[in-house]
Scaffold this motif. Structure first.
Motif, PDB file in Angstrom:
ATOM      1  N   ASP A 170       0.837  -1.208   0.000  1.00  0.00           N
ATOM      2  CA  ASP A 170       0.000   0.000   0.000  1.00  0.00           C
ATOM      3  C   ASP A 170       0.867   1.251   0.000  1.00  0.00           C
ATOM      4  O   ASP A 170       0.580   2.224  -0.706  1.00  0.00           O
ATOM      5  CB  ASP A 170      -0.917   0.009   1.227  1.00  0.00           C
ATOM      6  CG  ASP A 170      -2.000  -1.053   1.166  1.00  0.00           C
ATOM      7  OD1 ASP A 170      -2.247  -1.583   0.057  1.00  0.00           O
ATOM      8  OD2 ASP A 170      -2.583  -1.354   2.218  1.00  0.00           O
ATOM      9  N   TRP A 171       1.926   1.219   0.791  1.00  0.00           N
ATOM     10  CA  TRP A 171       2.839   2.369   0.855  1.00  0.00           C
ATOM     11  C   TRP A 171       3.537   2.587  -0.486  1.00  0.00           C
ATOM     12  O   TRP A 171       3.522   3.698  -1.030  1.00  0.00           O
ATOM     13  CB  TRP A 171       3.863   2.118   1.963  1.00  0.00           C
ATOM     14  CG  TRP A 171       5.009   3.078   2.018  1.00  0.00           C
ATOM     15  CD1 TRP A 171       4.956   4.436   2.042  1.00  0.00           C
ATOM     16  CD2 TRP A 171       6.408   2.732   2.051  1.00  0.00           C
ATOM     17  NE1 TRP A 171       6.229   4.960   2.098  1.00  0.00           N
ATOM     18  CE2 TRP A 171       7.129   3.929   2.110  1.00  0.00           C
ATOM     19  CE3 TRP A 171       7.092   1.524   2.059  1.00  0.00           C
ATOM     20  CZ2 TRP A 171       8.521   3.960   2.166  1.00  0.00           C
ATOM     21  CZ3 TRP A 171       8.475   1.555   2.120  1.00  0.00           C
ATOM     22  CH2 TRP A 171       9.175   2.751   2.169  1.00  0.00           C
ATOM     23  N   LEU A 172       4.138   1.542  -1.025  1.00  0.00           N
ATOM     24  CA  LEU A 172       4.891   1.680  -2.265  1.00  0.00           C
ATOM     25  C   LEU A 172       3.983   2.092  -3.429  1.00  0.00           C
ATOM     26  O   LEU A 172       4.302   3.015  -4.191  1.00  0.00           O
ATOM     27  CB  LEU A 172       5.604   0.373  -2.595  1.00  0.00           C
ATOM     28  CG  LEU A 172       6.717  -0.054  -1.634  1.00  0.00           C
ATOM     29  CD1 LEU A 172       7.187  -1.470  -1.963  1.00  0.00           C
ATOM     30  CD2 LEU A 172       7.878   0.919  -1.685  1.00  0.00           C
ATOM     31  N   LEU A 173       2.870   1.414  -3.573  1.00  0.00           N
ATOM     32  CA  LEU A 173       1.973   1.718  -4.684  1.00  0.00           C
ATOM     33  C   LEU A 173       1.317   3.080  -4.514  1.00  0.00           C
ATOM     34  O   LEU A 173       1.064   3.783  -5.495  1.00  0.00           O
ATOM     35  CB  LEU A 173       0.918   0.613  -4.821  1.00  0.00           C
ATOM     36  CG  LEU A 173       1.475  -0.766  -5.175  1.00  0.00           C
ATOM     37  CD1 LEU A 173       0.381  -1.817  -5.120  1.00  0.00           C
ATOM     38  CD2 LEU A 173       2.140  -0.758  -6.555  1.00  0.00           C
ATOM     39  N   GLY A 174       1.048   3.461  -3.269  1.00  0.00           N
ATOM     40  CA  GLY A 174       0.510   4.793  -3.017  1.00  0.00           C
ATOM     41  C   GLY A 174       1.488   5.891  -3.393  1.00  0.00           C
ATOM     42  O   GLY A 174       1.082   6.998  -3.768  1.00  0.00           O
ATOM     43  N   GLU A 175       2.781   5.571  -3.310  1.00  0.00           N
ATOM     44  CA  GLU A 175       3.834   6.516  -3.735  1.00  0.00           C
ATOM     45  C   GLU A 175       4.150   6.375  -5.222  1.00  0.00           C
ATOM     46  O   GLU A 175       5.080   7.006  -5.716  1.00  0.00           O
ATOM     47  CB  GLU A 175       5.112   6.273  -2.927  1.00  0.00           C
ATOM     48  CG  GLU A 175       4.987   6.570  -1.441  1.00  0.00           C
ATOM     49  CD  GLU A 175       4.938   8.056  -1.157  1.00  0.00           C
ATOM     50  OE1 GLU A 175       5.369   8.837  -2.022  1.00  0.00           O
ATOM     51  OE2 GLU A 175       4.460   8.435  -0.073  1.00  0.00           O
ATOM     52  N   ARG A 176       3.405   5.545  -5.937  1.00  0.00           N
ATOM     53  CA  ARG A 176       3.578   5.316  -7.376  1.00  0.00           C
ATOM     54  C   ARG A 176       4.996   4.832  -7.689  1.00  0.00           C
ATOM     55  O   ARG A 176       5.695   5.363  -8.536  1.00  0.00           O
ATOM     56  CB  ARG A 176       3.231   6.572  -8.188  1.00  0.00           C
ATOM     57  CG  ARG A 176       1.803   7.061  -7.948  1.00  0.00           C
ATOM     58  CD  ARG A 176       1.481   8.279  -8.789  1.00  0.00           C
ATOM     59  NE  ARG A 176       1.431   7.950 -10.200  1.00  0.00           N
ATOM     60  CZ  ARG A 176       0.373   7.441 -10.820  1.00  0.00           C
ATOM     61  NH1 ARG A 176      -0.737   7.193 -10.140  1.00  0.00           N
ATOM     62  NH2 ARG A 176       0.406   7.193 -12.106  1.00  0.00           N
ATOM     63  N   VAL A 177       5.397   3.801  -6.946  1.00  0.00           N
ATOM     64  CA  VAL A 177       6.717   3.230  -7.151  1.00  0.00           C
ATOM     65  C   VAL A 177       6.865   2.777  -8.599  1.00  0.00           C
ATOM     66  O   VAL A 177       5.908   2.315  -9.239  1.00  0.00           O
ATOM     67  CB  VAL A 177       6.943   2.056  -6.176  1.00  0.00           C
ATOM     68  CG1 VAL A 177       5.990   0.900  -6.468  1.00  0.00           C
ATOM     69  CG2 VAL A 177       8.388   1.569  -6.215  1.00  0.00           C
ATOM     70  N   GLU A 178       8.077   2.903  -9.144  1.00  0.00           N
ATOM     71  CA  GLU A 178       8.407   2.470 -10.497  1.00  0.00           C
ATOM     72  C   GLU A 178       9.473   1.382 -10.431  1.00  0.00           C
ATOM     73  O   GLU A 178      10.186   1.236  -9.431  1.00  0.00           O
ATOM     74  CB  GLU A 178       8.930   3.648 -11.333  1.00  0.00           C
ATOM     75  CG  GLU A 178       7.917   4.753 -11.554  1.00  0.00           C
ATOM     76  CD  GLU A 178       6.877   4.394 -12.589  1.00  0.00           C
ATOM     77  OE1 GLU A 178       7.097   3.387 -13.299  1.00  0.00           O
ATOM     78  OE2 GLU A 178       5.872   5.103 -12.693  1.00  0.00           O
ATOM     79  N   ARG A 179       9.603   0.629 -11.532  1.00  0.00           N
ATOM     80  CA  ARG A 179      10.608  -0.431 -11.582  1.00  0.00           C
ATOM     81  C   ARG A 179      12.025   0.102 -11.469  1.00  0.00           C
ATOM     82  O   ARG A 179      12.951  -0.631 -11.117  1.00  0.00           O
ATOM     83  CB  ARG A 179      10.466  -1.229 -12.887  1.00  0.00           C
ATOM     84  CG  ARG A 179       9.263  -2.137 -12.954  1.00  0.00           C
ATOM     85  CD  ARG A 179       9.376  -3.323 -12.006  1.00  0.00           C
ATOM     86  NE  ARG A 179      10.540  -4.143 -12.267  1.00  0.00           N
ATOM     87  CZ  ARG A 179      10.602  -5.084 -13.192  1.00  0.00           C
ATOM     88  NH1 ARG A 179       9.559  -5.341 -13.944  1.00  0.00           N
ATOM     89  NH2 ARG A 179      11.698  -5.786 -13.355  1.00  0.00           N
ATOM     90  N   SER A 180      12.224   1.376 -11.759  1.00  0.00           N
ATOM     91  CA  SER A 180      13.556   1.968 -11.656  1.00  0.00           C
ATOM     92  C   SER A 180      13.873   2.440 -10.239  1.00  0.00           C
ATOM     93  O   SER A 180      15.007   2.852  -9.967  1.00  0.00           O
ATOM     94  CB  SER A 180      13.682   3.138 -12.632  1.00  0.00           C
ATOM     95  OG  SER A 180      12.633   4.063 -12.440  1.00  0.00           O
ATOM     96  N   ASP A 181      12.898   2.408  -9.325  1.00  0.00           N
ATOM     97  CA  ASP A 181      13.136   2.753  -7.927  1.00  0.00           C
ATOM     98  C   ASP A 181      13.703   1.539  -7.189  1.00  0.00           C
ATOM     99  O   ASP A 181      13.800   0.451  -7.743  1.00  0.00           O
ATOM    100  CB  ASP A 181      11.832   3.203  -7.265  1.00  0.00           C
ATOM    101  CG  ASP A 181      11.224   4.436  -7.940  1.00  0.00           C
ATOM    102  OD1 ASP A 181      11.994   5.265  -8.452  1.00  0.00           O
ATOM    103  OD2 ASP A 181       9.984   4.555  -7.956  1.00  0.00           O
ATOM    104  N   PHE A 182      14.056   1.724  -5.912  1.00  0.00           N
ATOM    105  CA  PHE A 182      14.590   0.593  -5.159  1.00  0.00           C
ATOM    106  C   PHE A 182      14.208   0.705  -3.692  1.00  0.00           C
ATOM    107  O   PHE A 182      13.883   1.780  -3.184  1.00  0.00           O
ATOM    108  CB  PHE A 182      16.107   0.475  -5.319  1.00  0.00           C
ATOM    109  CG  PHE A 182      16.913   1.637  -4.781  1.00  0.00           C
ATOM    110  CD1 PHE A 182      17.514   1.571  -3.530  1.00  0.00           C
ATOM    111  CD2 PHE A 182      17.083   2.790  -5.539  1.00  0.00           C
ATOM    112  CE1 PHE A 182      18.263   2.635  -3.041  1.00  0.00           C
ATOM    113  CE2 PHE A 182      17.832   3.860  -5.060  1.00  0.00           C
ATOM    114  CZ  PHE A 182      18.428   3.783  -3.805  1.00  0.00           C
ATOM    115  N   LEU A 183      14.242  -0.449  -3.021  1.00  0.00           N
ATOM    116  CA  LEU A 183      13.879  -0.541  -1.612  1.00  0.00           C
ATOM    117  C   LEU A 183      15.134  -0.804  -0.795  1.00  0.00           C
ATOM    118  O   LEU A 183      15.968  -1.638  -1.161  1.00  0.00           O
ATOM    119  CB  LEU A 183      12.881  -1.684  -1.407  1.00  0.00           C
ATOM    120  CG  LEU A 183      12.269  -1.829  -0.003  1.00  0.00           C
ATOM    121  CD1 LEU A 183      11.330  -0.671   0.289  1.00  0.00           C
ATOM    122  CD2 LEU A 183      11.530  -3.158   0.110  1.00  0.00           C
ATOM    123  N   VAL A 184      15.278  -0.100   0.321  1.00  0.00           N
ATOM    124  CA  VAL A 184      16.352  -0.339   1.280  1.00  0.00           C
ATOM    125  C   VAL A 184      15.727  -0.998   2.501  1.00  0.00           C
ATOM    126  O   VAL A 184      14.851  -0.414   3.148  1.00  0.00           O
ATOM    127  CB  VAL A 184      17.056   0.968   1.688  1.00  0.00           C
ATOM    128  CG1 VAL A 184      18.112   0.690   2.759  1.00  0.00           C
ATOM    129  CG2 VAL A 184      17.690   1.642   0.470  1.00  0.00           C
TER     130      VAL A 184
END
Length: 348
Positions: free
Chosen positions: A266-280
């Motif tokens: 919900d957090w990631l998709l709400g921020e409109r995450v893209e495949r070029s982003d990354f998670l730490v």
């Protein structure tokens, strides 16, 4: 260092413009694969599509890419579909590939400012809608690149600068030129460094740049580790030019569940995450297991970095690509194997 650099991405991402600048900067040759096909065939790309269809064009494209790389020290601007077929992927695998990630809106605007005598065969109709559809269908192929750069808002010179930095940092293994590499993990599908060094957390942003990460950084932590380590991690990422934001999940094994994964989605998709982003993934084994699983599955997979903060996380949970969550029947029964791009351990 590789002596072939391939630029991939949608039409309108600036591959040809950036490719010429990059070749001049490095003193290399430049090849535009579409132009090479037209010269060899004596026909335009639209004519080839019209007369023989896309399948025949992709065969010609594979041959052109192979021909372009017969010489060393070559920058190649590829056609938008080059990474989508086996012949193209075989050639790209032998060089350093950079995805120029452009939004469909920006690409359509750029193409509108560059009128051509013949319409682009795959952009008939509404170019923006077609670009959106092409990006969705090609995203996984583009994401196989060695590095990606978000080019919206950047000048060609700025993009060129970033490619040079990425290429100079590339080497025979993921740990080359990175200080504090204790080991390099190599699997059939990935290779990544394990950095063990006091003070390494303050260098998180720089290390993420060195391994070719781009886009936005999403820091997942928990209520135990976050107050201790997240400020340093966020400051480092922002100092390296990343947009960075944080989410803290409740601490404890009892929260290592699909319900918690859902909150991360919900957090990631709400921020409109893209495949070029990354998670730490910043925390102990619960965070690295759960965060790695979320990264491996959201948008069918985004890059992620592990920053373990507990001894068990440092020596076990963060290493080897084990991701997952618990089920009512038992521990770690739902998950996947997915490798991080970097494991950063700061024992200080």
């Amino acid at each position: 260092m590789p002596d072939h650099i391939f630029l991939v991405g949608l039409s309108g991402s600036g591959k040809s413009t950036v490719g010429r600048l990059l070749a001049n900067r490095l003193g290399w040759s430049f090849v535009d694969s579409d132009s090479l096909i037209e010269k060899t065939e004596g026909r335009s790309i639209p004519a080839i599509f019209s007369q023989e269809g896309e399948a025949a064009f992709r065969e010609l494209e594979g041959r052109a890419l192979a021909r372009a790389t017969r010489s060393s020290r070559v920058v190649v601007a590829t056609g938008g579909g080059a990474p989508t077929h086996d012949a193209g992927r075989r050639v790209l695998a032998d060089g350093f590939t950079v995805w120029l990630a452009v939004s469909p809106a920006a690409a359509a605007e750029r193409l509108a400012a560059q009128p051509t005598d013949e319409p682009r065969p795959l952009l008939a109709g509404d170019p923006r809608q077609r670009l959106e559809a092409l990006l969705e269908s090609r995203r996984d192929d583009y994401a196989r690149a060695d590095a990606s750069i978000e080019v919206d808002g950047l000048t060609p010179d700025q993009v060129c600068d970033r490619i040079v930095r990425l290429w100079e940092g590339d080497g025979s293994s993921a740990g080359d030129a990175i200080p504090g590499v204790a080991a390099t993990v190599t699997t059939p599908g990935a290779s990544y460094p394990i950095v063990v060094r006091e003070g390494a957390l303050a260098d998180l942003g720089d290390l993420c740049r060195r391994i070719g990460l781009s886009g936005r950084a999403f820091v997942l932590t928990d209520t135990g580790s976050g107050p201790l380590f997240a400020p340093t991690a966020l400051d480092s990422l922002r100092a390296a030019g990343f947009q960075a934001t944080e989410m803290a999940i409740p601490a404890g094994e009892e929260h290592k569940t699909l319900a918690t994964v859902g909150s991360v989605y919900d957090w990631l998709l709400g921020e409109r995450v893209e495949r070029s982003d990354f998670l730490v993934c910043l925390g102990g084994g619960v965070v690295t297991d759960l965060g790695g699983y979320a990264a491996a599955t959201v948008l069918r997979g985004i890059p992620f970095v592990h920053v373990p903060t507990t001894l068990l996380g440092m020596v076990d949970a963060a290493i080897g690509g084990k991701t997952g969550v618990d089920h009512a029947i038992g521990k770690n029964l739902v998950g996947a194997f997915a490798q991080p791009r970097l494991v950063l351990t700061d024992p200080a």
